[in-house]
Design a protein around this motif. Structure first.
Motif, PDB file in Angstrom:
ATOM      1  N   ASP A 140       0.818  -1.225   0.000  1.00 38.64           N
ATOM      2  CA  ASP A 140       0.000   0.000   0.000  1.00 38.64           C
ATOM      3  C   ASP A 140       0.851   1.274   0.000  1.00 38.64           C
ATOM      4  O   ASP A 140       0.599   2.188  -0.799  1.00 38.64           O
ATOM      5  CB  ASP A 140      -0.966  -0.012   1.185  1.00 38.64           C
ATOM      6  N   PRO A 141       1.880   1.391   0.863  1.00 40.60           N
ATOM      7  CA  PRO A 141       2.734   2.578   0.781  1.00 40.60           C
ATOM      8  C   PRO A 141       3.466   2.700  -0.554  1.00 40.60           C
ATOM      9  O   PRO A 141       3.697   3.811  -1.043  1.00 40.60           O
ATOM     10  CB  PRO A 141       3.717   2.400   1.942  1.00 40.60           C
ATOM     11  N   ALA A 142       3.839   1.563  -1.156  1.00 38.21           N
ATOM     12  CA  ALA A 142       4.544   1.602  -2.446  1.00 38.21           C
ATOM     13  C   ALA A 142       3.649   2.205  -3.526  1.00 38.21           C
ATOM     14  O   ALA A 142       4.109   3.003  -4.361  1.00 38.21           O
ATOM     15  CB  ALA A 142       4.991   0.200  -2.839  1.00 38.21           C
ATOM     16  N   VAL A 143       2.381   1.835  -3.525  1.00 39.33           N
ATOM     17  CA  VAL A 143       1.445   2.366  -4.518  1.00 39.33           C
ATOM     18  C   VAL A 143       1.308   3.876  -4.361  1.00 39.33           C
ATOM     19  O   VAL A 143       1.342   4.636  -5.340  1.00 39.33           O
ATOM     20  CB  VAL A 143       0.072   1.677  -4.381  1.00 39.33           C
ATOM     21  N   LEU A 144       1.197   4.348  -3.118  1.00 35.09           N
ATOM     22  CA  LEU A 144       1.053   5.783  -2.874  1.00 35.09           C
ATOM     23  C   LEU A 144       2.337   6.532  -3.214  1.00 35.09           C
ATOM     24  O   LEU A 144       2.300   7.639  -3.779  1.00 35.09           O
ATOM     25  CB  LEU A 144       0.653   6.023  -1.415  1.00 35.09           C
ATOM     26  N   LEU A 145       3.497   5.938  -2.896  1.00 36.73           N
ATOM     27  CA  LEU A 145       4.768   6.577  -3.231  1.00 36.73           C
ATOM     28  C   LEU A 145       4.906   6.739  -4.744  1.00 36.73           C
ATOM     29  O   LEU A 145       5.342   7.791  -5.237  1.00 36.73           O
ATOM     30  CB  LEU A 145       5.929   5.750  -2.678  1.00 36.73           C
ATOM     31  N   ALA A 146       4.507   5.722  -5.497  1.00 36.33           N
ATOM     32  CA  ALA A 146       4.575   5.812  -6.957  1.00 36.33           C
ATOM     33  C   ALA A 146       3.728   6.963  -7.475  1.00 36.33           C
ATOM     34  O   ALA A 146       4.133   7.695  -8.390  1.00 36.33           O
ATOM     35  CB  ALA A 146       4.129   4.495  -7.577  1.00 36.33           C
ATOM     36  N   SER A 147       2.562   7.167  -6.878  1.00 36.47           N
ATOM     37  CA  SER A 147       1.685   8.249  -7.334  1.00 36.47           C
ATOM     38  C   SER A 147       2.271   9.618  -7.011  1.00 36.47           C
ATOM     39  O   SER A 147       2.103  10.573  -7.778  1.00 36.47           O
ATOM     40  CB  SER A 147       0.300   8.106  -6.705  1.00 36.47           C
ATOM     41  N   GLN A 148       2.984   9.730  -5.892  1.00 33.58           N
ATOM     42  CA  GLN A 148       3.595  11.020  -5.541  1.00 33.58           C
ATOM     43  C   GLN A 148       4.808  11.309  -6.423  1.00 33.58           C
ATOM     44  O   GLN A 148       5.035  12.469  -6.813  1.00 33.58           O
ATOM     45  CB  GLN A 148       3.969  11.027  -4.059  1.00 33.58           C
ATOM     46  N   LEU A 149       5.593  10.321  -6.749  1.00 34.30           N
ATOM     47  CA  LEU A 149       6.744  10.536  -7.630  1.00 34.30           C
ATOM     48  C   LEU A 149       6.299  10.984  -9.027  1.00 34.30           C
ATOM     49  O   LEU A 149       7.012  11.716  -9.710  1.00 34.30           O
ATOM     50  CB  LEU A 149       7.577   9.251  -7.725  1.00 34.30           C
ATOM     51  N   LYS A 150       5.114  10.556  -9.432  1.00 35.03           N
ATOM     52  CA  LYS A 150       4.593  10.934 -10.749  1.00 35.03           C
ATOM     53  C   LYS A 150       4.466  12.452 -10.871  1.00 35.03           C
ATOM     54  O   LYS A 150       4.594  13.015 -11.970  1.00 35.03           O
ATOM     55  CB  LYS A 150       3.235  10.264 -10.971  1.00 35.03           C
ATOM     56  N   ASP A 151       4.237  13.127  -9.743  1.00 36.05           N
ATOM     57  CA  ASP A 151       4.076  14.583  -9.755  1.00 36.05           C
ATOM     58  C   ASP A 151       5.356  15.314 -10.122  1.00 36.05           C
ATOM     59  O   ASP A 151       5.326  16.507 -10.428  1.00 36.05           O
ATOM     60  CB  ASP A 151       3.584  15.077  -8.389  1.00 36.05           C
ATOM     61  N   ILE A 152       6.507  14.629 -10.049  1.00 38.90           N
ATOM     62  CA  ILE A 152       7.774  15.293 -10.410  1.00 38.90           C
ATOM     63  C   ILE A 152       8.439  14.581 -11.596  1.00 38.90           C
ATOM     64  O   ILE A 152       9.659  14.464 -11.647  1.00 38.90           O
ATOM     65  CB  ILE A 152       8.724  15.421  -9.200  1.00 38.90           C
ATOM     66  N   TYR A 153       7.606  14.078 -12.513  1.00 45.47           N
ATOM     67  CA  TYR A 153       8.081  13.508 -13.780  1.00 45.47           C
ATOM     68  C   TYR A 153       8.786  12.162 -13.620  1.00 45.47           C
ATOM     69  O   TYR A 153       9.663  11.812 -14.409  1.00 45.47           O
ATOM     70  CB  TYR A 153       9.018  14.482 -14.512  1.00 45.47           C
ATOM     71  N   ILE A 154       8.407  11.380 -12.599  1.00 41.87           N
ATOM     72  CA  ILE A 154       8.978  10.048 -12.422  1.00 41.87           C
ATOM     73  C   ILE A 154       7.855   9.023 -12.542  1.00 41.87           C
ATOM     74  O   ILE A 154       6.897   9.046 -11.774  1.00 41.87           O
ATOM     75  CB  ILE A 154       9.696   9.900 -11.066  1.00 41.87           C
ATOM     76  N   ASP A 155       7.987   8.129 -13.517  1.00 34.53           N
ATOM     77  CA  ASP A 155       7.026   7.043 -13.687  1.00 34.53           C
ATOM     78  C   ASP A 155       7.607   5.776 -13.060  1.00 34.53           C
ATOM     79  O   ASP A 155       8.653   5.281 -13.500  1.00 34.53           O
ATOM     80  CB  ASP A 155       6.744   6.786 -15.170  1.00 34.53           C
ATOM     81  N   ALA A 156       6.929   5.270 -12.023  1.00 35.67           N
ATOM     82  CA  ALA A 156       7.432   4.112 -11.285  1.00 35.67           C
ATOM     83  C   ALA A 156       6.606   2.869 -11.599  1.00 35.67           C
ATOM     84  O   ALA A 156       5.393   2.846 -11.379  1.00 35.67           O
ATOM     85  CB  ALA A 156       7.409   4.389  -9.787  1.00 35.67           C
ATOM     86  N   GLU A 157       7.272   1.842 -12.103  1.00 38.42           N
ATOM     87  CA  GLU A 157       6.641   0.536 -12.302  1.00 38.42           C
ATOM     88  C   GLU A 157       6.819  -0.267 -11.018  1.00 38.42           C
ATOM     89  O   GLU A 157       7.935  -0.449 -10.526  1.00 38.42           O
ATOM     90  CB  GLU A 157       7.302  -0.197 -13.463  1.00 38.42           C
ATOM     91  N   LEU A 158       5.717  -0.758 -10.473  1.00 41.09           N
ATOM     92  CA  LEU A 158       5.777  -1.484  -9.207  1.00 41.09           C
ATOM     93  C   LEU A 158       6.291  -2.901  -9.424  1.00 41.09           C
ATOM     94  O   LEU A 158       5.874  -3.600 -10.353  1.00 41.09           O
ATOM     95  CB  LEU A 158       4.401  -1.515  -8.555  1.00 41.09           C
ATOM     96  N   ASP A 159       7.208  -3.322  -8.541  1.00 38.89           N
ATOM     97  CA  ASP A 159       7.845  -4.640  -8.618  1.00 38.89           C
ATOM     98  C   ASP A 159       7.623  -5.326  -7.274  1.00 38.89           C
ATOM     99  O   ASP A 159       8.290  -5.025  -6.294  1.00 38.89           O
ATOM    100  CB  ASP A 159       9.342  -4.458  -8.905  1.00 38.89           C
ATOM    101  N   PHE A 160       6.634  -6.247  -7.208  1.00 43.14           N
ATOM    102  CA  PHE A 160       6.299  -6.943  -5.977  1.00 43.14           C
ATOM    103  C   PHE A 160       7.088  -8.247  -5.888  1.00 43.14           C
ATOM    104  O   PHE A 160       7.024  -9.086  -6.796  1.00 43.14           O
ATOM    105  CB  PHE A 160       4.799  -7.230  -5.898  1.00 43.14           C
ATOM    106  N   VAL A 161       7.815  -8.432  -4.763  1.00 40.55           N
ATOM    107  CA  VAL A 161       8.758  -9.548  -4.632  1.00 40.55           C
ATOM    108  C   VAL A 161       8.363 -10.416  -3.438  1.00 40.55           C
ATOM    109  O   VAL A 161       8.078  -9.905  -2.353  1.00 40.55           O
ATOM    110  CB  VAL A 161      10.194  -9.017  -4.433  1.00 40.55           C
ATOM    111  N   ASP A 162       8.351 -11.731  -3.619  1.00 41.20           N
ATOM    112  CA  ASP A 162       8.018 -12.655  -2.543  1.00 41.20           C
ATOM    113  C   ASP A 162       9.050 -12.577  -1.415  1.00 41.20           C
ATOM    114  O   ASP A 162      10.239 -12.337  -1.654  1.00 41.20           O
ATOM    115  CB  ASP A 162       7.961 -14.083  -3.093  1.00 41.20           C
TER     116      ASP A 162
END
Length: 528
Positions: free
Chosen positions: A383-405
């Motif tokens: 959940d925090p990773a998803v929100l962090l990705a959305s905040q980075l988008k505001d400064i021109y950073i596109d984050a692809e989420l990588d979920f690891v076991d």
């Protein structure tokens, strides 16, 4: 300060209450929900509560945090396999007389050789080796551990380290048997503790049973504990409502507490701010993240209040690398915290500055920086990773989420096989020695970003030798500022969550400043 969910009782059990107000009932199997499936059962080799919690009751320490004191500190350390401890006058030798007559679960006697072998393992000195050694850096100041007969050990230090006792009291510092190879401890740990290991079936359950020959007479009260592995929140909560679990030890989210009030009004839920700060981890040695200006822009993009409001319904704390007061002992005061980079309250202003930095570096609306944002695959991290990705988008950073076991996560981090992560700091002890030596000191195994600064290392060594707590805090806060200015592992927020138990579960005290030190369970009993 303890936070209690509206409409719920707080369960606070102190030692007097456990031994005086109740007549303990022996017997019964404690049924607990367990949040994840670990890679192994070896506490010394793992870095997650998924392995540490169910095995802590299988083993003993030299010393332990009092299991009925809520805030861990040096004043709450009590003897365990040691009967007492004594410092030399120069503060460089710590001696422990040991209990006699203690046996390992396979019947062999416990002696000082087991203590020496454990630290030979941890320090990489023995013939046997640990596959992973995440806390080796805790003991960089230990020259050697020597024995005097079968029932006395001495830790010899390079320099005085008053907080070594705090590290030894952690659930991460158990004694291993000298006669059992490390590889066997991964699958079937042998201990001296109140419970014997029975079985670990990955992704299903972990079981321990009562040790009838435990060296503490009359303990444990329980016949055993069964940990049912259930990662997802919805099914877990429904199982608790149906009475399948005696407790959800941690991880009940603040937004779901209303469901407990409605579906299980008898439940006793206790809310704590956890000492597992959520952070953004940036690999310093992978371009373009070796550029401090880029990292500064990423730090300035963070809206900490949004994380607390969205994920925790407004319950939580903002802090730097050490848990803020009143829950923590060593964290910065709020007025000092506000002066760190990115902690200013005007998020719009911070992000405007971040965008300017990014534009100077050649990024903008038509040229985004594409990154992979890695995190461990279970809800409290996702959940925090998803929100962090959305905040980075505001400064021109596109984050692809990588979920690891989980089984793959810690080896991946140890290899530094990542660029950016949404990663908690799993604070085994609320003490600067643990935090700094494990996560940030040059060469530490869990210094995943590869940070190295000789001035920072000097501050860490200096605070470690300082006995006066107030003087030590001043040095600690200087070290925290250096970490904040290096902009590679900004703390985003300290999450709040709840533990919920059925009213018949007695004798368990939740701790305010660590989630790793309260799982001995030898005094827990079931009143049903």
């Amino acid at each position: 300060m303890k936070r209690t969910a509206p409409g719920f009782a707080v369960f606070l059990l102190v030692l007097g209450g456990v031994t005086g107000a109740f007549a303990q009932k022996p017997g019964g199997i404690l049924q607990l929900q367990h949040f994840d499936s670990p890679a192994s059962m070896s506490i010394l080799e793992e870095a997650t509560r998924a392995s540490e919690q169910p095995v802590m009751g299988v083993l003993n320490n030299l010393v332990l945090y009092d299991q009925h004191v809520e805030q861990n500190s040096l004043s709450s350390v009590v003897p365990d396999l040691a009967t007492k401890w004594e410092w030399s006058e120069d503060g460089k030798e710590l001696t422990f007389p040991l209990r006699q007559g203690v046996k390992w679960h396979d019947g062999k006697p416990f002696t000082s050789a087991d203590v020496r072998c454990t630290w030979d393992l941890l320090m990489g000195k023995g013939s046997d080796k640990l596959r992973l050694n995440p806390r080796k850096s805790w003991y960089e100041n230990v020259v050697e551990v020597t024995t005097r007969g079968d029932f006395e050990v001495t830790f010899h230090l390079k320099q005085p380290q008053p907080a070594l006792l705090a590290l030894l009291a952690s659930g991460w510092a158990p004694i291993y048997p000298c006669h059992v190879p490390a590889r066997e401890m991964r699958q079937h740990p042998i201990g001296t503790g109140p419970f014997k290991f029975v079985e670990f079936k990955p992704n299903e359950y972990i079981k321990v049973t009562k040790n009838p020959d435990y060296w503490k007479p009359g303990r444990p009260y329980l016949d055993g504990i069964e940990y049912t592995i259930m990662r997802e929140i919805g099914p877990r909560n429904l199982a608790f409502f149906a009475g399948k679990f005696d407790a959800i030890p941690l991880g009940v989210t603040i937004p779901t507490l209303k469901d407990f009030k409605e579906q299980a009004p008898q439940a006793i839920c206790q809310v704590n701010v956890g000492n597992v700060p959520r952070t953004m981890l940036i690999n310093l040695h992978k371009p373009p993240f070796d550029n401090p200006e880029l990292r500064r822009a990423m730090v300035l993009s963070i809206d900490r209040k949004a994380f607390i409001d969205i994920i925790n319904d407004g319950v939580g704390s903002v802090g730097a690398t050490l848990l803020p007061p009143p829950d923590g002992v060593w964290g910065m005061p709020p007025e000092m915290l506000a002066t760190l980079p990115g902690y200013g309250p005007d998020v719009g202003k911070n992000r405007a500055e971040a965008k300017k930095i990014m534009e100077t570096l050649g990024y903008g609306p038509d040229k985004k920086l594409e990154i992979k944002l890695s995190t461990r695959n279970f809800p409290a991290w996702r959940d925090p990773a998803v929100l962090l990705a959305s905040q980075l988008k505001d400064i021109y950073i596109d984050a692809e989420l990588d979920f690891v076991d989980t089984a793959l996560w810690y080896p991946k981090m140890a290899r530094k096989d990542f660029t950016v992560g949404a990663v908690p700091i799993e604070s085994g002890v609320d003490d600067p020695d643990q935090m700094f030596y494990e996560n940030f000191y040059t060469g530490a195994a869990r210094n995943y970003a590869g940070y190295s600064d000789t001035e920072f290392d000097k501050l860490v060594d200096q605070q470690s030798m300082t006995a006066d707590p107030e003087q030590r805090k001043q040095i600690v806060w200087q070290a925290e500022r250096k970490l904040a200015e290096a902009a590679f592992r900004p703390v985003i927020f300290y999450p709040a969550g709840a533990s919920c138990r059925q009213p018949w579960l007695k004798g368990w005290t939740r701790m305010t400043n660590s989630i790793y030190n309260e799982w001995r369970f030898e005094d827990v009993w079931l009143d049903k």
